[in-house]
Design a protein around this motif. Structure first.
Motif, PDB file in Angstrom:
ATOM      1  N   ARG A 162     -15.806 -13.466 -53.515  1.00  0.00           N
ATOM      2  CA  ARG A 162     -14.517 -12.829 -53.741  1.00  0.00           C
ATOM      3  C   ARG A 162     -14.653 -11.316 -53.635  1.00  0.00           C
ATOM      4  NH1 ARG A 162     -12.100 -15.570 -59.162  1.00  0.00           N
ATOM      5  NH2 ARG A 162     -10.354 -14.198 -58.593  1.00  0.00           N
ATOM      6  N   SER A 163     -13.848 -10.722 -52.788  1.00  0.00           N
ATOM      7  CA  SER A 163     -13.783  -9.258 -52.727  1.00  0.00           C
ATOM      8  C   SER A 163     -13.128  -8.746 -54.003  1.00  0.00           C
ATOM      9  CB  SER A 163     -12.963  -8.824 -51.518  1.00  0.00           C
ATOM     10  OG  SER A 163     -13.474  -9.360 -50.322  1.00  0.00           O
ATOM     11  N   SER A 164     -13.316  -7.487 -54.314  1.00  0.00           N
ATOM     12  CA  SER A 164     -12.621  -6.904 -55.465  1.00  0.00           C
ATOM     13  C   SER A 164     -11.140  -6.742 -55.131  1.00  0.00           C
ATOM     14  CB  SER A 164     -13.224  -5.549 -55.815  1.00  0.00           C
ATOM     15  OG  SER A 164     -12.908  -4.586 -54.816  1.00  0.00           O
ATOM     16  N   VAL A 165     -10.332  -6.600 -56.149  1.00  0.00           N
ATOM     17  CA  VAL A 165      -8.900  -6.360 -55.939  1.00  0.00           C
ATOM     18  C   VAL A 165      -8.696  -5.107 -55.096  1.00  0.00           C
ATOM     19  CG1 VAL A 165      -6.742  -5.737 -57.101  1.00  0.00           C
ATOM     20  CG2 VAL A 165      -8.160  -7.601 -58.008  1.00  0.00           C
ATOM     21  N   GLU A 166      -9.488  -4.073 -55.380  1.00  0.00           N
ATOM     22  CA  GLU A 166      -9.376  -2.832 -54.605  1.00  0.00           C
ATOM     23  C   GLU A 166      -9.677  -3.073 -53.135  1.00  0.00           C
ATOM     24  OE1 GLU A 166     -10.672   1.451 -55.879  1.00  0.00           O
ATOM     25  OE2 GLU A 166     -12.407   0.481 -54.946  1.00  0.00           O
ATOM     26  N   GLU A 167     -10.723  -3.840 -52.841  1.00  0.00           N
ATOM     27  CA  GLU A 167     -11.081  -4.122 -51.453  1.00  0.00           C
ATOM     28  C   GLU A 167     -10.001  -4.934 -50.756  1.00  0.00           C
ATOM     29  OE1 GLU A 167     -15.969  -4.263 -51.885  1.00  0.00           O
ATOM     30  OE2 GLU A 167     -14.763  -6.059 -52.323  1.00  0.00           O
TER      31      GLU A 167
END
Length: 481
Positions: free
Chosen positions: A183-188
């Motif tokens: 999972r990518s970060s929310v920012e990414e």
């Protein structure tokens, strides 16, 4: 140029996008079929693009889950005494990794992402009219952005600049080399969404609207505004909404034209609608659970009725009240107010009640987003001007808004509830604004109608589906499940 899309016939043609959740990241389009055999010319590219659009009409997308179901989950509606338990787990917030609506939406969206990403990564391999190929690629970029945007808002925490870099987002599929993505970060995720939309804004034709059923430059600007509103980039919101508001191709509807927009699914306020055809009837109907009957001669058996708290937000001279709510007898032996925002397009009337085309983006939302951005940048005068522009088309003899500060911000939030309810906005608004809700039982209602959900309830983040967890051993589950 009109380009009609039959939602479900395309799903049959483009089965390579319909992969199960278990192996969703373990396949490529058409599995082992070489890319050069899938995409050979512009006609193939159009078919792939239409396949992407096909997913949006499913019940697992705007056919129900992203339109009516999300707001049914809030305090805007209550289960009736004749409740058939349709959408029952979601309504009662008994959400778990095996809940069918959760897994179906996840699979639906990543299936559509396959089509979009495959086009983006392979369109350069074919020859054709470059303007048309740019347009196809631009629409694919918008679709990929929208699909990931829906997923991150459902399966991750709301965007918070202070924590977005560490909050878990969702896998952002720029390619399919990694069959077990983390999972990518929310920012990414948000950064990738913005990047995809920036690409689309460069590729989509200027001042050309093919029709309301495809992603245009205007839709790309509207989606960018939504994303930037989450990120509290208010100057960006004002910029992108203004591009649409200033486009003479669009205008706010009033009177009968407003009512007809919901009945006939047409009008100059629609920026994008999901293009159902008569052949799609009986397969999906966004408003079905407000009537719960297939035969037009049968009695109404609503699963859900509108809450008094929402209905009481309107005054009697508001065209939205008579367009969204009606009083009718039911087959349960009692009369009640009913949600009629999906009143049944006459073209589909012989099929099933509640069959209308979802309209996920309208001009009214642009005015409301810009008003919110103005209010949060202390430009109350401009915020009031946008509200007045909208309300002059909704309320007979509108006298004008005369408030400021926090009261103005609260009014804008209430106007979003009045205008956009059961279009899939209110659930997201509660989440991004850090608000919970409490249902208040009323006459003719039954189960789960006293539910209270706090702003910090872990279920605002849906669980990663069991099938995905089983198929991808490195993907992390959300807390609480």
């Amino acid at each position: 140029m009109k380009r009609y899309i039959s939602i479900y016939s395309l799903l049959i043609v483009l089965m390579f996008g319909m992969v199960s959740c278990e192996d969703l990241f373990d396949q490529k389009p058409l599995d082992s079929t070489p890319a050069e055999d899938i995409l050979t010319n512009e006609k193939d590219a159009e078919a792939l693009l239409y396949g992407m659009y096909a997913y949006f009409g499913s019940e697992a997308s705007y056919g129900r889950s992203l339109s009516t179901m999300l707001d049914i989950m809030t305090d805007a509606s209550l289960a009736s005494t004749g409740f058939s338990n349709q959408l029952g787990q979601m309504y009662a917030w008994k959400i778990n990794p095996g809940t069918s609506e959760v897994g179906s939406l996840w699979g639906n969206h990543y299936g559509a992402i396959y089509n979009a990403t495959f086009l983006i990564n392979n369109l350069h391999t074919i020859e054709g009219d470059q303007d048309n190929l740019n347009r196809i690629k631009g629409e694919a970029y918008v679709g990929r952005a929208l699909l990931h945007y829906n997923l991150v808002r459902l399966f991750a925490k709301a965007y918070d600049q202070a924590t977005a870099a560490t909050d878990l987002g969702i896998p952002y599929r720029l390619d399919y080399e990694d069959v077990t993505p983390s999972r990518s970060s929310v920012e990414e995720v948000y950064s990738n969404i913005v990047d995809d939309l920036e690409e689309a804004l460069q590729l989509l034709p200027v001042n050309e609207r093919y029709d309301e059923e495809t992603f245009t430059l205007d839709f790309a600007n509207g989606l960018m505004a939504r994303v930037l509103l989450d990120m509290k980039d208010y100057d960006g919101v004002i910029d992108h909404t203004s591009r649409i508001i200033n486009n003479p191709a669009f205008s706010l509807s009033s009177g009968q034209a407003f009512t007809d927009m919901w009945l006939k699914d047409s009008g100059l306020e629609i920026i994008w609608r999901v293009g159902y055809r008569i052949t799609d009837a009986n397969l999906v109907a966004p408003g079905y659970n407000f009537f719960n009957m297939n035969n037009v001669s049968s009695p109404l058996l609503p699963d859900y009725i509108p809450s008094d708290s929402w209905v009481n937000l309107f005054n009697s001279s508001d065209i939205r009240l008579s367009t969204y709510v009606a009083t009718a007898a039911t087959g349960y032996g009692w009369t009640s107010k009913l949600v009629i925002k999906y009143p049944t397009n006459p073209d589909f009337a012989s099929q099933v009640l509640g069959m209308n085309m979802p309209k996920p983006m309208r001009l009214a939302e642009m005015y409301l987003m810009r008003a919110e951005a103005y209010a949060y940048t202390n430009n109350d005068e401009q915020a009031v001007a946008d509200l007045d522009a909208l309300l002059e088309n909704r309320i007979e003899n509108h006298q004008g808004v005369n408030i400021s500060g926090d009261a103005l911000k609260d009014l804008i939030a209430d106007e979003r509830k009045r205008e956009l309810m059961f279009e899939g906005f209110y659930w997201f608004d509660l989440k991004r604004m850090g608000k919970g809700f409490t249902r208040v039982p009323q006459e003719n209602t039954s189960t789960a109608n006293d539910l209270s959900i706090s702003a910090d309830d872990y279920r605002w983040q849906w669980p990663i589906p069991t099938s995905e967890i089983n198929g991808n051993t490195i993907i992390k589950q959300n807390d609480g499940y």
